[in-house]
Write an enzyme that holds these catalytic residues in place. Structure first.
Site, PDB file in Angstrom:
ATOM      1  N   GLU A 242       0.945  -1.112  -0.082  1.00 41.20           N
ATOM      2  CA  GLU A 242      -0.104  -0.033  -0.080  1.00 41.20           C
ATOM      3  C   GLU A 242       0.861   1.176   0.162  1.00 41.20           C
ATOM      4  O   GLU A 242       0.723   2.231  -0.655  1.00 41.20           O
ATOM      5  CB  GLU A 242      -0.863   0.072   1.131  1.00 41.20           C
ATOM      6  CG  GLU A 242      -1.921   1.429   1.191  1.00 41.20           C
ATOM      7  CD  GLU A 242      -2.552   1.199   2.530  1.00 41.20           C
ATOM      8  OE1 GLU A 242      -3.636   0.559   2.330  1.00 41.20           O
ATOM      9  OE2 GLU A 242      -2.615   2.186   3.509  1.00 41.20           O
ATOM     10  N   ARG A 268       6.469  33.502 -16.869  1.00 44.66           N
ATOM     11  CA  ARG A 268       6.070  34.616 -16.087  1.00 44.66           C
ATOM     12  C   ARG A 268       6.947  35.645 -16.006  1.00 44.66           C
ATOM     13  O   ARG A 268       8.001  35.459 -15.260  1.00 44.66           O
ATOM     14  CB  ARG A 268       5.408  34.111 -14.637  1.00 44.66           C
ATOM     15  CG  ARG A 268       5.142  34.982 -13.588  1.00 44.66           C
ATOM     16  CD  ARG A 268       3.562  35.854 -14.022  1.00 44.66           C
ATOM     17  NE  ARG A 268       3.233  36.459 -12.945  1.00 44.66           N
ATOM     18  CZ  ARG A 268       2.172  37.398 -13.225  1.00 44.66           C
ATOM     19  NH1 ARG A 268       1.344  37.346 -14.268  1.00 44.66           N
ATOM     20  NH2 ARG A 268       1.668  38.004 -12.234  1.00 44.66           N
ATOM     21  N   GLN A 279      16.775  34.507  -7.653  1.00 48.65           N
ATOM     22  CA  GLN A 279      17.323  33.190  -6.813  1.00 48.65           C
ATOM     23  C   GLN A 279      16.364  32.775  -6.037  1.00 48.65           C
ATOM     24  O   GLN A 279      16.498  31.400  -5.730  1.00 48.65           O
ATOM     25  CB  GLN A 279      18.415  33.610  -6.214  1.00 48.65           C
ATOM     26  CG  GLN A 279      19.382  32.650  -5.611  1.00 48.65           C
ATOM     27  CD  GLN A 279      20.558  32.926  -4.926  1.00 48.65           C
ATOM     28  OE1 GLN A 279      20.728  34.092  -4.332  1.00 48.65           O
ATOM     29  NE2 GLN A 279      21.717  32.209  -5.022  1.00 48.65           N
TER      30      GLN A 279
END
Length: 379
Positions: A242, A268, A279
């Site tokens: 799982e 952008r 940075q």
């Protein structure tokens, strides 16, 4: 580093053709909080549900690493995290223990349906009072001739409202520790079984979850999965898979999120330059990349050690911890990089945050994983 061969690459590529349809309207479906039967039909057609199971049951006969590789591709391509969780839940909770511990009759009855998706599986472990303390469960299965009489309740049962067969863990012997737990296969139409209403939750909203109530359910002894008193062994086997199945999906999701953020940071513009040249943003992206690589390595390395027969208790705890916490951090970073747009529901990024929180809770909370590692260190 995992290198995929031609067959594995083909399996991963074959799944990709389904992902656009699986992802359609994922934001709206999350908002409605409903399981999509139409998407489940697509899941069934994709064949992904049969990946780790033997061909005699209708499966694809793939090994653990290959199965994880395709599930990673599912996480990368499918934006409906709840649907992906339904997939791994049915495979790991029911199919995995049936193949490993089921009788020929049990496997013949259930595994073809689990492989095809005609049957949906779930397992019932957690109780409202016990939480992660599974050994102190209150649900009991009392022997009465050729049947077990099941009484009690379970909560937070993923796939509970839609499951056709449920592996129920119940106490068959008091004060016996792990040897007092037995796993039972319980059909949905069993008299005395009541399924609670779907529970509203923070994330993974398209993956239905509910309580289950057992009132003198008479379960034939032939429905014992494994042996009486061997339920904890079944559960241990299941939980390993799982974690590997569910969290490799998260790695795929993290990779998709990273690529999306990279593209956004390059396109952008703010103050005359791409935000990725800042940075502070670049460092966030590097951190996201490191989290993907770290989680991926730990999960695949752990899987390889499991296949080789090693004790992976510590490895699993670390892999689960790193992936769940890394996924949450990654989702929050993505919202920050996208700024106001990331905070809006329409981008799906805030949904990622809500979904990621769940990973720090299910399959053993972050705190449980820390405790487990500490115990293995002798603390």
């Amino acid at each position: 580093m995992i290198e995929w061969n031609a067959d594995q690459t083909a399996l991963r590529a074959g799944l990709a053709q389904w992902c656009a349809a699986l992802s359609a309207d994922h934001v709206e479906r999350d908002e409605a909080g409903e399981f999509s039967w139409d998407c489940w039909k697509l899941v069934r057609q994709s064949g992904i549900l049969g990946l780790p199971f033997d061909e005699q049951w209708g499966g694809l006969g793939q090994d653990l690493i290959t199965t994880m590789g395709v599930l990673e591709a599912l996480g990368e391509g499918n934006r409906d995290g709840g649907l992906s969780f339904c997939v791994t839940t049915s495979m790991a909770s029911t199919g995995v223990p049936l193949e490993a511990f089921g009788t020929v009759e049990q496997r013949s009855r259930y595994l073809p349906g689990i492989c095809s998706g005609e049957l949906i599986g779930a397992h019932a472990i957690t109780e409202s009072e016990g939480g992660s303390d599974a050994l102190n469960m209150l649900t009991t299965a009392r022997r009465d001739g050729d049947v077990f009489v099941l009484n009690g309740s379970k909560t937070f049962v993923s796939n509970g409202p839609i499951a056709d067969v449920i592996v129920v863990y119940a106490k068959t012997r008091h004060n016996a520790g792990p040897l007092g737990i037995t796993a039972l296969l319980v059909d949905r139409d069993t008299p005395g079984l009541s399924v609670g209403r779907p529970m509203k939750k923070m994330g993974l909203r398209t993956s239905p979850i509910s309580e289950l109530f057992f009132d003198d359910c008479r379960i034939p002894a032939t429905q014992v999965l494994g042996r009486v008193g061997g339920g904890f062994l079944v559960l241990d086997h299941v939980m390993k898979r799982e974690i590997l199945f569910s969290f490799i999906v998260n790695v795929g999701e993290m990779r998709h999120r990273l690529n999306r953020c990279l593209a956004y940071a390059k396109s952008r513009k703010q103050f005359g330059q791409a935000i990725g040249s800042n940075q502070a943003i670049a460092n966030k992206l590097v951190d996201m990349r490191i989290r993907v690589a770290t989680a991926r390595k730990w999960l695949y390395d752990t899987a390889e050690r499991l296949v080789a027969g090693h004790n992976v208790t510590t490895d699993l705890a670390i892999a689960k911890l790193l992936t769940s916490e890394g996924n949450l951090a990654s989702s929050l970073t993505a919202v920050q990089i996208f700024g106001g747009h990331g905070y809006m529901a329409e981008t799906g990024l805030e949904k990622d945050v809500r979904n990621a929180v769940a990973g720090t809770i299910y399959s053993g909370t972050t705190e449980i994983q820390y405790n487990r590692v500490a115990a293995m260190m002798g603390l």
